[in-house]
Scaffold this active site. Structure first.
Site, short mmCIF file in Angstrom:
data_model
loop_
_atom_site.label_atom_id
_atom_site.label_comp_id
_atom_site.label_asym_id
_atom_site.label_seq_id
_atom_site.Cartn_x
_atom_site.Cartn_y
_atom_site.Cartn_z
N ALA A 1 0.84 -1.21 0.00
CA ALA A 1 0.00 0.00 0.00
C ALA A 1 0.87 1.25 0.00
O ALA A 1 0.79 2.07 0.91
CB ALA A 1 -0.93 -0.02 1.21
N TYR B 1 3.19 4.27 -2.66
CA TYR B 1 2.94 5.35 -3.62
C TYR B 1 2.25 4.83 -4.88
O TYR B 1 1.56 5.58 -5.56
CB TYR B 1 4.25 6.04 -3.99
N VAL C 1 4.83 -4.19 -4.30
CA VAL C 1 5.77 -3.96 -3.19
C VAL C 1 7.01 -3.23 -3.72
O VAL C 1 7.21 -3.14 -4.93
CB VAL C 1 6.18 -5.29 -2.51
N THR D 1 8.15 -2.55 -10.36
CA THR D 1 9.14 -2.53 -11.45
C THR D 1 10.21 -3.56 -11.14
O THR D 1 10.81 -3.54 -10.06
CB THR D 1 9.76 -1.12 -11.55
N SER E 1 17.77 21.15 -14.41
CA SER E 1 17.53 21.25 -12.97
C SER E 1 18.79 20.90 -12.19
O SER E 1 19.82 20.55 -12.77
CB SER E 1 16.41 20.28 -12.57
N GLY F 1 15.64 13.32 -9.08
CA GLY F 1 15.59 12.48 -7.89
C GLY F 1 14.43 11.52 -8.01
O GLY F 1 13.97 11.23 -9.12
N CYS G 1 12.81 6.05 -8.36
CA CYS G 1 12.87 5.08 -9.45
C CYS G 1 13.91 5.30 -10.55
O CYS G 1 14.49 4.32 -11.01
CB CYS G 1 11.49 4.93 -10.07
N ARG H 1 16.00 25.35 -9.80
CA ARG H 1 14.86 24.87 -10.59
C ARG H 1 14.43 25.85 -11.67
O ARG H 1 13.46 25.59 -12.38
CB ARG H 1 13.67 24.59 -9.66
P1 NAD Z 1 6.57 1.96 -1.39
O1 NAD Z 1 7.78 1.69 -0.62
O2 NAD Z 1 5.88 3.29 -1.26
O3 NAD Z 1 5.45 0.86 -1.04
C1 NAD Z 1 5.69 -0.51 -0.99
C2 NAD Z 1 4.87 -1.10 0.14
O4 NAD Z 1 4.98 -2.53 0.07
C3 NAD Z 1 5.35 -0.72 1.54
O5 NAD Z 1 4.29 -0.10 2.24
C4 NAD Z 1 5.77 -2.05 2.20
O6 NAD Z 1 5.46 -2.11 3.58
C5 NAD Z 1 4.93 -3.03 1.41
N1 NAD Z 1 5.44 -4.41 1.41
C6 NAD Z 1 6.68 -4.85 1.11
N2 NAD Z 1 6.73 -6.20 1.18
C7 NAD Z 1 5.49 -6.62 1.56
C8 NAD Z 1 4.91 -7.88 1.78
N3 NAD Z 1 5.61 -9.00 1.62
N4 NAD Z 1 3.62 -7.94 2.17
C9 NAD Z 1 2.88 -6.82 2.33
N5 NAD Z 1 3.37 -5.59 2.10
C10 NAD Z 1 4.65 -5.48 1.71
O7 NAD Z 1 6.93 1.69 -2.91
P2 NAD Z 1 6.27 2.37 -4.22
O8 NAD Z 1 6.88 3.70 -4.45
O9 NAD Z 1 4.79 2.23 -4.14
O10 NAD Z 1 6.83 1.41 -5.35
C11 NAD Z 1 6.35 0.10 -5.52
C12 NAD Z 1 6.85 -0.43 -6.84
O11 NAD Z 1 6.30 0.33 -7.91
C13 NAD Z 1 8.37 -0.36 -7.03
O12 NAD Z 1 8.78 -1.49 -7.74
C14 NAD Z 1 8.56 0.88 -7.87
O13 NAD Z 1 9.72 0.80 -8.66
C15 NAD Z 1 7.34 0.87 -8.75
N6 NAD Z 1 6.91 2.20 -9.22
C16 NAD Z 1 6.89 3.26 -8.38
C17 NAD Z 1 6.43 4.50 -8.82
C18 NAD Z 1 6.40 5.70 -7.92
O14 NAD Z 1 6.07 6.78 -8.39
N7 NAD Z 1 6.72 5.61 -6.65
C19 NAD Z 1 5.92 4.62 -10.12
C20 NAD Z 1 5.92 3.49 -10.95
C21 NAD Z 1 6.41 2.28 -10.49
C1 UGA Z 2 8.97 8.86 -12.99
C2 UGA Z 2 8.30 8.71 -14.36
O1 UGA Z 2 7.97 10.01 -14.86
C3 UGA Z 2 7.04 7.86 -14.27
O2 UGA Z 2 6.51 7.65 -15.57
C4 UGA Z 2 7.41 6.50 -13.63
O3 UGA Z 2 6.24 5.71 -13.49
C5 UGA Z 2 8.04 6.75 -12.29
O4 UGA Z 2 9.22 7.57 -12.44
C6 UGA Z 2 8.51 5.48 -11.62
O5 UGA Z 2 8.72 4.48 -12.25
O6 UGA Z 2 8.68 5.61 -10.40
P1 UGA Z 2 8.55 10.37 -10.84
O7 UGA Z 2 9.93 9.95 -10.48
O8 UGA Z 2 7.48 10.22 -9.84
O9 UGA Z 2 8.06 9.57 -12.13
O10 UGA Z 2 8.54 11.91 -11.28
P2 UGA Z 2 9.09 12.68 -12.59
O11 UGA Z 2 8.13 13.71 -12.95
O12 UGA Z 2 9.50 11.75 -13.65
O13 UGA Z 2 10.39 13.42 -12.03
C7 UGA Z 2 11.56 12.71 -11.66
C8 UGA Z 2 12.67 13.69 -11.37
O14 UGA Z 2 13.13 14.34 -12.55
C9 UGA Z 2 12.26 14.81 -10.41
O15 UGA Z 2 13.31 15.09 -9.52
C10 UGA Z 2 12.04 15.99 -11.35
O16 UGA Z 2 12.20 17.22 -10.71
C11 UGA Z 2 13.12 15.74 -12.38
N1 UGA Z 2 12.84 16.37 -13.69
C12 UGA Z 2 11.76 15.99 -14.41
C13 UGA Z 2 13.72 17.31 -14.20
O17 UGA Z 2 14.73 17.65 -13.55
N2 UGA Z 2 13.48 17.86 -15.42
C14 UGA Z 2 12.40 17.51 -16.17
O18 UGA Z 2 12.25 18.06 -17.29
C15 UGA Z 2 11.52 16.55 -15.66
#
Ligand code: NAD
Ligand code: UGA
Length: 461
Positions: A8, A10, A85, A127, A265, A269, A272, A439
């Protein structure tokens, strides 16, 4: 249909909330091993800040969207299970610092294998490296109970933090990878049916499992590569008198290139980009493709260079010493509209300034003060956490953060920073007063008229 989502965070939170909103005929249970996180999802203060999320959760919670720590019941009852997760970079052992750590994915798969009493479609939303679905399948099939069938699908998530709800509601595409067998096709159809509640069918792309897994890594690598490309040119601009905003505009108007993701920028950060590119690099190294690995490594190296370069510019401009100087840091999140600080460039900037003896006054509208202290006292950032705690003050208002400081540094592009009263800020700061806009969001000419010395990315003043 009953859906369970393990994790549960992001991704799991916003994804399930939007799914519940758009699919009133589906019951979704989001489970997590962290009881604290689940309690927050069930409270008025959700564990993550995401514009629009509160409204969606309030509408669906306890109607067709449930948050629970009862993982066993949720798995037992579900027809389809998302694994969402975290998959962080490994910190020890084989592939340390590069490979994705699949221990949480594996533990989710083992839980499913142990608990399931009926057929399940298991969907990899986290991922993962290419061919991770094979490992999940291996675990499930090795522990299969008689009469139970598993299908594994890859369905990577493309949402960005800060715009997650909009990204989910209006996804450019939904990607589903599955096995090329009749059962595999059926499973793909079932998952596709869920998304068809709100995504046009032509935007739902189906591929084989490995293409889907690799496409996720590729998309993030391409996005990050654009930022590193424009950031590399920002250094050239600063040395030549060209302006990186003008260059980005001129380049981006070529429809083959496009204008998005060309904002120079202080460095990208987020949890991912770096993790997923490192994962790709590790895969390439293992496939004996060192040239490909080196190509993508450069995207990360350029980002490190950019963060270092900006931090150094602050020190050099302040007469080569920041020792005992107060510096205000505005923005700590890795981008605006999120409270997430994972891999934020602000950590590198603060770490460098602290190492040089500066005292920091930090303000961010959404990051919890404890999170900032945790980040700056982490063993990977400092060997002297007590010293850092003494040198850092967190503020709940930007005007108190800048008072009596020598310099103001913008690390996150929060909209509210654009509208600050800079005349008032100038009066309250030490002179000469410096602004470092990491920025490129402020009106630099106006700031100079007020009396500030201004430095930014990709433009020489
Ligand atoms: P997160 O750390 O916010 O959430 C993961 C959750 O999974 C945590 O709350 C953790 O307690 C739970 N967890 C872990 N193992 C568990 C288990 N065995 N049973 C039950 N709960 C469990 O991570 P996130 O940012 O949501 O990312 C999750 C995945 O999605 C990653 O692989 C990430 O690369 C991918 N992803 C993230 C984003 C993003 O914007 N954050 C975007 C696209 C893809
Ligand atoms: C990124 C991707 O945009 C999503 O499509 C993907 O699902 C996600 O990673 C993931 O797999 O986690 P996110 O990291 O949440 O999303 O945010 P972005 O908008 O991509 O920004 C990432 C970083 O790049 C930030 O620090 C942002 O400030 C920076 N950025 C973005 C720049 O410095 N310049 C830009 O033109 C765009």
């Amino acid at each position: 249909m009953k859906v369970c989502c393990i994790g549960a965070g992001y991704v799991g939170g916003p994804t399930c909330a939007v799914m519940a909103l758009k699919c009133p005929d589906i019951v979704i249970t989001l489970v997590d091993k962290s009881s604290e996180r689940i309690a927050q999802w069930n409270s008025d203060k959700l564990p993550i800040y995401e514009p629009g999320l509160d409204e969606v959760v309030k509408k669906c919670r306890n109607v067709n969207l449930f948050f629970s720590t009862d993982i066993e019941t949720a798995i037992k009852e579900a027809d389809l299970i998302f694994i969402s997760v975290n998959t962080p970079t490994k910190t020890c052992g084989n592939g340390k610092g590069r490979a994705a750590d699949l221990k949480y994915v594996e533990s989710a798969a083992r839980m499913i294998a142990e608990i399931a009493q009926s057929n399940k479609i298991v969907v990899e939303k986290s991922t993962v490296p290419v061919r991770a679905a094979e490992s999940i399948m291996h675990i499930l099939r090795a522990n299969q109970k008689p009469g139970i069938h598993y299908d594994i699908l890859s369905n990577p998530e493309f949402l960005a933090e800060g715009t997650a709800i909009n990204d989910l509601l209006n996804a450019d595409r939904v990607l589903i990878g599955g096995e090329e067998t009749p059962e595999g096709h059926q499973a793909v159809e079932k998952l596709s049916w869920i998304y068809e509640h709100w995504i046009p069918k032509q935007n739902i792309l189906t591929t084989n499992t490995w293409s889907s897994e690799l496409s996720k890594l590729a998309a993030n690598a391409f996005l990050a590569q654009r930022i590193s490309s424009i950031n590399s040119l920002s250094a050239v601009c600063e040395a030549t008198g060209a302006d990186v905003s003008e260059v980005a505009r001129a380049v981006g108007l070529d429809s083959r290139i496009g204008s998005k993701f060309l904002q120079a920028s202080v460095g990208f950060g987020g949890s991912c980009f770096q993790k997923d590119i490192l994962n790709l690099i590790y895969i390439c190294e293992n496939l004996n493709l060192p040239e490909v690995a080196a190509y993508w490594q450069q995207v990360i190296d350029m980002n490190e260079y950019q963060k270092r370069r900006f931090s150094q510019k602050i020190i050099e401009s302040l007469f080569n010493t920041v020792s005992d100087k107060r510096i205000a840091i505005l923005g700590f999140a890795f981008k605006k509209n999120t409270g997430d600080t994972r891999e934020t460039a602000a950590i590198t900037v603060c770490q460098t300034l602290l190492e040089e003896g500066a005292a920091l006054d930090i303000y961010d509208p959404k990051v919890e003060p404890e999170q900032i202290i945790d980040d700056l006292t982490h063993p990977s950032v400092t060997e002297s956490p007590e010293k850092v705690k003494k040198a850092v003050q967190i503020h709940s208002d930007p005007y108190s953060a800048v008072r009596a400081t020598h310099a103001l540094v913008i690390c996150t592009e929060w909209d509210e920073f654009v509208d600050l009263d800079f005349e008032r800020i100038y009066k309250s700061m030490m002179k000469p007063a410096y602004i470092f806009d990491g920025r490129k969001i402020l009106d630099h000419e106006r700031l100079q008229q007020i009396g500030f010395h201004v430095q930014t990315i990709g433009k020489k003043y």
